[in-house]
Design an enzyme around this catalytic site. Structure first.
Site, mmCIF file in Angstrom:
data_model
loop_
_atom_site.group_PDB
_atom_site.id
_atom_site.type_symbol
_atom_site.label_atom_id
_atom_site.label_comp_id
_atom_site.label_asym_id
_atom_site.label_seq_id
_atom_site.Cartn_x
_atom_site.Cartn_y
_atom_site.Cartn_z
ATOM 1 N N THR A 15 -57.669 -18.331 -27.950
ATOM 2 C CA THR A 15 -56.957 -19.534 -28.392
ATOM 3 C C THR A 15 -55.529 -19.615 -27.877
ATOM 4 O O THR A 15 -55.055 -20.695 -27.521
ATOM 5 C CB THR A 15 -56.951 -19.569 -29.942
ATOM 6 O OG1 THR A 15 -58.301 -19.619 -30.373
ATOM 7 C CG2 THR A 15 -56.217 -20.771 -30.477
ATOM 8 N N ASP A 59 -63.610 -16.751 -24.197
ATOM 9 C CA ASP A 59 -63.490 -16.671 -25.647
ATOM 10 C C ASP A 59 -63.818 -15.209 -25.952
ATOM 11 O O ASP A 59 -64.748 -14.645 -25.364
ATOM 12 C CB ASP A 59 -64.530 -17.597 -26.289
ATOM 13 C CG ASP A 59 -64.413 -17.620 -27.791
ATOM 14 O OD1 ASP A 59 -64.057 -18.676 -28.338
ATOM 15 O OD2 ASP A 59 -64.691 -16.576 -28.445
ATOM 16 N N SER A 60 -63.076 -14.593 -26.835
ATOM 17 C CA SER A 60 -63.258 -13.149 -27.001
ATOM 18 C C SER A 60 -64.608 -12.777 -27.620
ATOM 19 O O SER A 60 -64.966 -11.609 -27.650
ATOM 20 C CB SER A 60 -62.105 -12.543 -27.792
ATOM 21 O OG SER A 60 -62.251 -12.753 -29.168
ATOM 22 N N SER A 61 -65.384 -13.760 -28.062
ATOM 23 C CA SER A 61 -66.748 -13.454 -28.526
ATOM 24 C C SER A 61 -67.609 -12.980 -27.356
ATOM 25 O O SER A 61 -68.668 -12.394 -27.559
ATOM 26 C CB SER A 61 -67.422 -14.682 -29.129
ATOM 27 O OG SER A 61 -66.478 -15.556 -29.639
ATOM 28 N N ASP A 92 -60.692 -12.897 -32.245
ATOM 29 C CA ASP A 92 -61.969 -12.539 -32.881
ATOM 30 C C ASP A 92 -62.396 -11.094 -32.615
ATOM 31 O O ASP A 92 -62.866 -10.412 -33.519
ATOM 32 C CB ASP A 92 -63.079 -13.506 -32.435
ATOM 33 C CG ASP A 92 -62.885 -14.898 -33.030
ATOM 34 O OD1 ASP A 92 -62.062 -15.033 -33.960
ATOM 35 O OD2 ASP A 92 -63.550 -15.845 -32.566
ATOM 36 N N GLN A 278 -68.325 0.373 -46.097
ATOM 37 C CA GLN A 278 -68.227 -1.092 -46.054
ATOM 38 C C GLN A 278 -66.893 -1.572 -46.629
ATOM 39 O O GLN A 278 -66.506 -2.721 -46.432
ATOM 40 C CB GLN A 278 -69.372 -1.718 -46.866
ATOM 41 C CG GLN A 278 -70.720 -1.470 -46.249
ATOM 42 C CD GLN A 278 -71.873 -2.011 -47.087
ATOM 43 O OE1 GLN A 278 -71.669 -2.798 -47.994
ATOM 44 N NE2 GLN A 278 -73.073 -1.580 -46.766
ATOM 45 N N CYS A 279 -66.214 -0.689 -47.374
ATOM 46 C CA CYS A 279 -64.912 -1.074 -47.948
ATOM 47 C C CYS A 279 -63.865 -1.099 -46.844
ATOM 48 O O CYS A 279 -63.910 -0.303 -45.916
ATOM 49 C CB CYS A 279 -64.470 -0.058 -48.994
ATOM 50 S SG CYS A 279 -65.556 0.036 -50.397
HETATM 51 N N1 ASP Z 1 -62.489 -17.759 -30.630
HETATM 52 C C1 ASP Z 1 -61.165 -17.322 -30.266
HETATM 53 C C2 ASP Z 1 -61.299 -16.003 -29.529
HETATM 54 O O1 ASP Z 1 -61.397 -14.981 -30.132
HETATM 55 C C3 ASP Z 1 -60.321 -17.202 -31.471
HETATM 56 C C4 ASP Z 1 -58.899 -16.768 -31.209
HETATM 57 O O2 ASP Z 1 -58.456 -16.601 -30.102
HETATM 58 O O3 ASP Z 1 -58.190 -16.583 -32.187
HETATM 59 O O4 ASP Z 1 -61.313 -16.012 -28.327
#
Ligand code: ASP
Length: 342
Positions: A15, A59-61, A92, A278-279
């Site tokens: 982003t 996008d970091s996904s 992300d 998980q905590c």
């Molecule tokens: N979807 C974006 C990413 O991780 C979100 C961000 O940059 O905050 O690339």
């Protein structure tokens, strides 16, 4: 005259790098040539700034071990030329990248600061400007001629964190990251105040960049009612070498014999199983309850207070580098770069 401090910006996407097209209102990738136009404050730095941008910002996904290798290789090639590095990255998966790089860059003695934002830099209320400006300031900071920070960090919303201790916990607030089991390394208020005792002490020796990462791992997150089929499906994933068990509380799990037997059988066959909680805060203590004690007996390794992000990347790193299961188990019991509390 003393040489100007120099910082290399590596733009991977996310982003922060988007700017809003005034006509269409759409977000499009940020052009580095116009960096100073977007953030004129950068001209005031007494630091020489250079930038390398991914040809196709992501996008970091879409982040992957291959891209971690690409980033680590850029740092390796430019290591002697710059005093510090700032990686612009989507928030992300930023904690995964920071964790991976912390293991890959052995003997790091310069700052590698990841940052990004929740709002694009072209938006008036952006959090990206402050994040980027302070990340650069940290990457350029020196004390008695030596870098103040010599580790991989995340800088976000007025806090500097050890990268392999962070977790993105909020998709709405500007304060998107937390480091529940390790104190912030610096706070940016009126002054940039470093928490000196928490900073990683750089090891002596030449930078070694490790690029072998084994992705044959998985995560099994436990929940009440999990079926045999679900557990067996994960445990029998073709090629699986390492598994992260996300357990309850202090490392606890079901005491059902079928579950404990399935885990023990896989360890006997050479699978490495790492127990993390998980905590968000606190640590695994495998002896505390009956379930956890059974995992300990079966040979499950305690991941203590590691984040999921650190556990995933450490397991890939250790499996990629170890010559034997014994060596991999030994490495997992160590804190390699301050990722867990012993
Ligand atoms: N979807 C974006 C990413 O991780 C979100 C961000 O940059 O905050 O690339």
């Amino acid at each position: 005259m003393a040489k100007k401090t120099s910082v290399l910006l590596i733009y991977t996407g996310g982003t922060i790098g988007m700017i809003q097209d005034l006509k269409s209102g759409q977000l499009r990738p940020f052009d580095f040539q116009h960096l100073t136009e977007q953030i004129p404050e950068l001209k005031k730095f007494d630091t020489h700034l250079s930038a390398i941008s991914f040809t196709h910002p992501i996008d970091s996904s879409d982040m992957s071990p291959e891209i971690w290798v690409k980033i680590a290789t850029i740092i390796k090639k430019n290591y002697s030329k710059y005093d510090g590095f700032v990686i612009l990255h989507g928030s992300d998966t930023m904690a995964f990248t920071a964790s991976a790089l912390s293991f890959m860059l052995e003997n790091l003695s310069k700052p590698v600061i990841l940052t990004g934002s929740q709002l694009p830099i072209g938006i008036i209320r952006t959090d990206g400007k402050e994040n980027l400006i302070t990340a650069i300031e940290i990457a350029a900071s020196k004390k008695k001629g030596l870098p103040v920070v010599s580790e991989v960090c995340i800088y976000f919303e007025y806090h500097l964190y050890r990268g392999n201790r962070t977790h993105k916990f909020n998709a709405e607030h500007f304060l998107a990251f937390q480091s529940s089991n390790y104190p912030a390394l610096a706070d940016a208020g009126v002054h940039l105040t470093y928490n000196n005792s928490a900073l990683y002490k750089a090891k002596k020796g030449k930078l070694q960049v490790h690029t072998a990462l084994d992705p044959n791992i998985s995560i099994l997150k436990l929940y009440p009612g999990i079926t045999k089929n679900a557990v067996h499906a994960i445990l029998n994933t073709p090629g699986l070498k390492g598994l992260i068990l996300e357990t309850f509380g202090a490392g606890n799990c079901s005491t059902q014999p079928w579950f404990l037997k399935a885990i023990a059988d896989k360890i006997k066959k050479g699978m490495i199983i790492l127990n993390i909680s998980q905590c968000n805060a606190g640590s695994v203590e495998q002896g505390k309850y009956e379930g956890g004690a059974s995992l300990q007996k079966a040979g499950v390794i305690s991941g203590r207070d590691m984040t999921t992000e650190a556990a995933v990347t450490k397991l890939m790193f250790v499996l990629g580098h170890s010559k034997s299961i014994k060596e991999a188990r030994k490495q997992l019991n160590l804190s390699l770069v301050g990722e867990m509390t012993l």
